[in-house]
Design an enzyme around this catalytic site. Structure first.
Site, mmCIF file in Angstrom:
data_model
loop_
_atom_site.group_PDB
_atom_site.id
_atom_site.type_symbol
_atom_site.label_atom_id
_atom_site.label_comp_id
_atom_site.label_asym_id
_atom_site.label_seq_id
_atom_site.Cartn_x
_atom_site.Cartn_y
_atom_site.Cartn_z
ATOM 1 N N GLY A 23 0.694 -1.148 0.336
ATOM 2 C CA GLY A 23 0.214 -0.134 -0.090
ATOM 3 C C GLY A 23 0.400 0.800 0.087
ATOM 4 O O GLY A 23 2.214 1.203 0.549
ATOM 5 N N ALA A 39 1.987 2.327 3.197
ATOM 6 C CA ALA A 39 2.642 0.487 4.331
ATOM 7 C C ALA A 39 4.726 0.855 2.749
ATOM 8 O O ALA A 39 5.457 1.003 3.443
ATOM 9 C CB ALA A 39 2.231 -0.401 3.180
ATOM 10 N N LYS A 90 -13.878 2.593 9.034
ATOM 11 C CA LYS A 90 -12.590 3.036 10.429
ATOM 12 C C LYS A 90 -13.040 3.173 11.630
ATOM 13 O O LYS A 90 -12.679 2.706 12.859
ATOM 14 C CB LYS A 90 -11.652 3.856 9.418
ATOM 15 C CG LYS A 90 -11.775 4.321 8.076
ATOM 16 C CD LYS A 90 -10.040 2.746 7.917
ATOM 17 C CE LYS A 90 -9.532 3.095 9.053
ATOM 18 N NZ LYS A 90 -7.796 1.797 8.380
ATOM 19 N N PRO A 106 -4.753 9.706 10.803
ATOM 20 C CA PRO A 106 -3.986 10.758 9.398
ATOM 21 C C PRO A 106 -5.557 11.709 9.184
ATOM 22 O O PRO A 106 -6.693 10.509 8.830
ATOM 23 C CB PRO A 106 -3.268 9.488 8.579
ATOM 24 C CG PRO A 106 -3.226 8.261 9.008
ATOM 25 C CD PRO A 106 -4.257 8.045 10.354
#
Length: 333
Positions: A11, A14, A161, A186
């Site tokens: 990702g 990542a 989320k 974030p």
């Protein structure tokens, strides 16, 4: 040194996190869904000048299945759980996003607990902070704010989320067995694109550059966080004793209008690109400027993010890359 596990290794965030860990001398074990993704990660890091060598290894694991997670976290002290489903379009049913996000997080936490992992840092999102409630326009969002998991009218990703982060805290409190947890939330992640995957927020910059907003810029407010700084915050939260049991908003500044992003690009990019950028903002009387604080990460963990103008410019430049451009975690001066 035990390897640091990074989930969702191919990702956008990542890749930057793996690069930052390697730069600081860590060994990394990245989880991927298929061997092809492992090859992609190595190719991208190599192309951007990141020396991985034998300090980077891979484990196959999927958020939708238990297989592979015990092996992925075995012998590790720290897990950075970045993987989460992010559909390009809203699914037919929100459970197609919510369930994998929640259950995948719980799979990682259970495996980490059973393996004796010391701390898991979960990548949550501002989506778990700032939606689903009617608040005054001047409200400043902090880590004390939560998106209600059962809020009506929010998109599936936002709900996923909120649900996943709540589930993580509930699990650690109830069944964690001493496992430490920290959550990073974030805001809109921008920054240099390394590989084929990137954040939805990058799509806004792409839209400004490719002419799809020629008719006008939506009156959209966002707070910017540089992907390299978000990666650095994960690393700080991984090792700082005071980060255990805390959540941190990653936001470099207060909210900006998307028109402000376009203005930065018009001022910083060369012709003829600058001249093609839209300058007219579409009216929307209901739009409100986002107010969000990243002070906790600065004060508790010493986080020092880049100025949003630098991030915005380097995002655009990365979408027009020169071959062999080197990766750097260091702020531009």
């Amino acid at each position: 040194m035990a390897p640091v596990v990074v989930t969702g290794g191919s990702g956008f965030l990542a890749l930057h996190t793996i690069a930052a860990l390697l730069e600081r001398g860590h060994r990394v074990r990245a989880t991927v869904r298929t061997p092809v993704r492992a090859l992609l990660v190595r190719e991208v890091l190599d192309r951007h000048g990141v020396d991985a060598g034998d300090r980077l290894t891979f484990a196959e694991a999927d958020l939708l299945a238990d297989d592979g997670w015990a092996e992925a976290v075995a012998g590790c002290e720290h897990v950075l759980h970045l993987a989460s489903p992010f559909p390009a379009v809203d699914p037919e049913h929100e459970d197609m996003v919510v369930v994998p996000a929640r259950d995948g997080t719980l799979r990682v936490l259970r495996a980490a607990r059973d393996a004796g992992v010391r701390r898991v840092v979960v990548t949550s999102s501002f989506a778990a902070v700032g939606y689903g409630r009617s608040l005054p326009a001047e409200h400043v969002f902090t880590e004390a704010d939560w998106t209600p998991p059962d809020a009506t009218g929010v998109r599936a990703y936002i709900r996923s989320k909120a649900v996943a982060e709540r589930a993580a805290w509930d699990f650690v409190q109830r069944d964690g067995g001493g496992l430490e947890l920290c959550a990073i939330c974030p805001t809109a992640i921008l920054g240099p694109v390394l590989g084929p995957e990137h954040s939805a927020s990058i799509g806004l910059v792409e839209g400004l550059l490719n002419g799809s907003m020629a008719a006008g810029i939506p009156r959209l407010s966002l707070a910017v966080a540089d992907v390299r700084d978000v990666a650095a915050l994960h690393l700080a939260a991984m090792i700082a004793p005071q980060a255990a049991g805390e959540r941190f908003i990653a936001a470099a500044s207060d909210g900006l209008w998307l028109a402000d992003v376009a203005r930065v690009l018009r001022e910083r990019l060369a012709e003829p690109i600058a001249a093609r950028l839209p300058s007219v903002e579409l009216p929307d009387p209901s739009a409100q400027l986002l107010h969000v604080s990243g002070a906790k990460a600065r004060n508790v963990l010493g986080w020092r993010p880049r100025a949003p103008e630098i991030t915005i410019l380097e995002t655009a430049l990365s979408l027009m890359p020169e071959p062999g451009a080197a990766w750097s975690s260091r702020p531009a001066v």
